[in-house]
Design a protein around this motif. Structure first.
Motif, short mmCIF file in Angstrom:
data_model
loop_
_atom_site.label_atom_id
_atom_site.label_comp_id
_atom_site.label_asym_id
_atom_site.label_seq_id
_atom_site.Cartn_x
_atom_site.Cartn_y
_atom_site.Cartn_z
N LYS A 197 0.84 -1.20 0.00
CA LYS A 197 0.00 0.00 0.00
C LYS A 197 0.87 1.25 0.00
O LYS A 197 1.94 1.27 0.61
CB LYS A 197 -0.87 0.03 1.27
CG LYS A 197 -2.18 -0.73 1.15
CD LYS A 197 -3.07 -0.43 2.34
CE LYS A 197 -4.29 -1.33 2.40
NZ LYS A 197 -5.26 -1.07 1.32
N LEU B 197 -0.14 5.51 0.38
CA LEU B 197 -1.25 6.48 0.53
C LEU B 197 -2.59 5.75 0.56
O LEU B 197 -3.57 6.22 0.00
CB LEU B 197 -1.23 7.49 -0.61
CG LEU B 197 0.03 8.33 -0.80
CD1 LEU B 197 -0.11 9.20 -2.04
CD2 LEU B 197 0.32 9.19 0.41
N ARG B 198 -2.60 4.56 1.17
CA ARG B 198 -3.79 3.71 1.28
C ARG B 198 -4.25 3.14 -0.06
O ARG B 198 -5.37 2.63 -0.19
CB ARG B 198 -4.97 4.47 1.93
CG ARG B 198 -4.65 4.90 3.36
CD ARG B 198 -5.74 5.78 3.93
NE ARG B 198 -5.48 6.05 5.33
CZ ARG B 198 -6.30 5.71 6.32
NH1 ARG B 198 -7.43 5.09 6.06
NH2 ARG B 198 -5.99 6.00 7.55
N ILE B 199 -3.41 3.26 -1.09
CA ILE B 199 -3.74 2.67 -2.39
C ILE B 199 -2.99 1.34 -2.49
O ILE B 199 -1.81 1.25 -2.14
CB ILE B 199 -3.26 3.58 -3.55
CG1 ILE B 199 -3.83 4.99 -3.42
CG2 ILE B 199 -3.63 2.98 -4.90
CD1 ILE B 199 -3.17 6.00 -4.37
N GLU C 82 5.07 15.35 -6.49
CA GLU C 82 4.78 15.93 -5.17
C GLU C 82 5.12 17.41 -5.28
O GLU C 82 6.23 17.76 -5.70
CB GLU C 82 5.66 15.26 -4.10
CG GLU C 82 5.54 15.91 -2.72
CD GLU C 82 6.46 15.27 -1.67
OE1 GLU C 82 7.12 14.25 -1.97
OE2 GLU C 82 6.52 15.81 -0.55
N ASP D 266 0.51 13.75 -5.44
CA ASP D 266 -0.56 13.62 -6.44
C ASP D 266 -1.15 12.21 -6.41
O ASP D 266 -0.87 11.38 -7.28
CB ASP D 266 -0.03 13.96 -7.82
CG ASP D 266 -1.16 14.21 -8.81
OD1 ASP D 266 -2.33 13.90 -8.46
OD2 ASP D 266 -0.90 14.71 -9.92
N LYS D 267 -1.99 11.98 -5.41
CA LYS D 267 -2.62 10.67 -5.22
C LYS D 267 -3.52 10.31 -6.40
O LYS D 267 -3.56 9.16 -6.84
CB LYS D 267 -3.43 10.70 -3.91
CG LYS D 267 -4.03 9.38 -3.54
CD LYS D 267 -4.72 9.39 -2.18
CE LYS D 267 -5.25 7.99 -1.91
NZ LYS D 267 -6.07 7.91 -0.69
N ILE E 109 -1.73 8.59 -9.23
CA ILE E 109 -1.41 7.17 -8.97
C ILE E 109 -2.65 6.32 -9.19
O ILE E 109 -2.60 5.28 -9.86
CB ILE E 109 -0.88 6.99 -7.53
CG1 ILE E 109 0.36 7.85 -7.32
CG2 ILE E 109 -0.59 5.51 -7.24
CD1 ILE E 109 0.85 7.90 -5.87
N GLU E 110 -3.78 6.77 -8.66
CA GLU E 110 -5.04 6.02 -8.83
C GLU E 110 -5.38 5.86 -10.31
O GLU E 110 -5.83 4.79 -10.74
CB GLU E 110 -6.17 6.74 -8.09
CG GLU E 110 -6.03 6.65 -6.58
CD GLU E 110 -6.99 7.56 -5.82
OE1 GLU E 110 -7.18 7.32 -4.63
OE2 GLU E 110 -7.51 8.52 -6.43
N ASP F 11 -4.78 18.18 -2.37
CA ASP F 11 -4.59 17.20 -1.29
C ASP F 11 -5.83 16.31 -1.14
O ASP F 11 -6.63 16.47 -0.22
CB ASP F 11 -4.28 17.92 0.02
CG ASP F 11 -3.71 16.96 1.06
OD1 ASP F 11 -3.77 15.73 0.83
OD2 ASP F 11 -3.20 17.44 2.08
N LYS F 12 -5.93 15.36 -2.05
CA LYS F 12 -7.07 14.43 -2.07
C LYS F 12 -7.13 13.59 -0.80
O LYS F 12 -8.21 13.32 -0.26
CB LYS F 12 -6.95 13.54 -3.31
CG LYS F 12 -8.12 12.63 -3.51
CD LYS F 12 -8.04 11.82 -4.80
CE LYS F 12 -9.32 10.97 -4.91
NZ LYS F 12 -9.29 10.05 -6.05
N ALA F 13 -5.96 13.17 -0.31
CA ALA F 13 -5.92 12.32 0.89
C ALA F 13 -6.55 13.03 2.09
O ALA F 13 -7.22 12.40 2.91
CB ALA F 13 -4.48 11.91 1.20
#
Lengths: 137, 137
Positions: free
Chosen positions: A86, A88-90, A101, A120-121, A124-125, B120-122
């Protein structure tokens, strides 16, 4: 401190991270550093970075854009790496991902005292998203 | 252009957004603006912002930190707003959320030509997370 001086210190800080030279981190990071409102201190900051390298063994910090106005510096970091599980919880689970970032730093006495970071979450998603059924392979 | 001049232009740009003064946007944004590698152009950029205000009626741009090195400027924007439905693919559905955007701009001829933005999506997800069952209310 001038902008070129601060920029040189920052590049040495990134080299320190990439070398995982944890005993030298105190030369760049203040004892009472705050990261995104969390009072981590040097020890907590070092622990955070060590954890990052355990979770992402091929982690490498590379600045692709710097904006420098002493005592502050903004950096756009580019990552191309392979989180083990995991991140960022992904559930990345060993896939290669590229992301940015955008991070801002404040320095005091030549050391980082505040960090405001956003990763930049969403990027990644998007890379891990399952293709729409029926779309071209 | 000096840093104070660029900073003044940027504050006027944010005021333009907050007033939704779309006919004035061309005074601040270049015809061939690129946003996170997308060649939006002024029209596409304006459409993106208009859509943001439809999805988030109480959207308000507020810079809490600026780092200025002409022709570039970095800004940490703070938002405290109420997206109607989905935002960044998150089901916000009319809840109030607070979050930051770290964004970097490049100017040419006094206008924004490149934008590198990370939201900041998280932080939004953390605010909407269901409390752990059995935890204190």
């Amino acid at each position: 401190m001038t902008a070129p001086e601060l920029e040189r210190i920052y590049h040495r800080y990134l080299a320190c991270l990439n070398a995982q030279a944890w005993l030298e981190l105190g030369a760049f990071v203040h004892d009472s550093v705050i990261h995104n409102s969390r009072h981590l201190g040097l020890t907590g900051y070092r622990d955070m970075l060590k954890r990052d390298f355990i979770e992402i063994p091929d982690l490498h910090f590379k600045a692709e854009l710097l904006i420098v106005q002493p005592p502050r510096l903004a950096s756009r970091l580019h990552f191309n790496c392979t989180p083990r599980a995991k991140f960022l919880r992904i559930d990345v689970n060993g896939k290669k991902v590229s992301f940015a970032e955008n991070v801002m730093y404040e320095f005091a006495d030549g050391k980082i005292v505040r960090v405001w970071s956003v990763v930049d979450k969403a990027a990644i998603e998007a890379q891990l998203a399952t293709p729409v059924p029926g779309s071209a392979a």
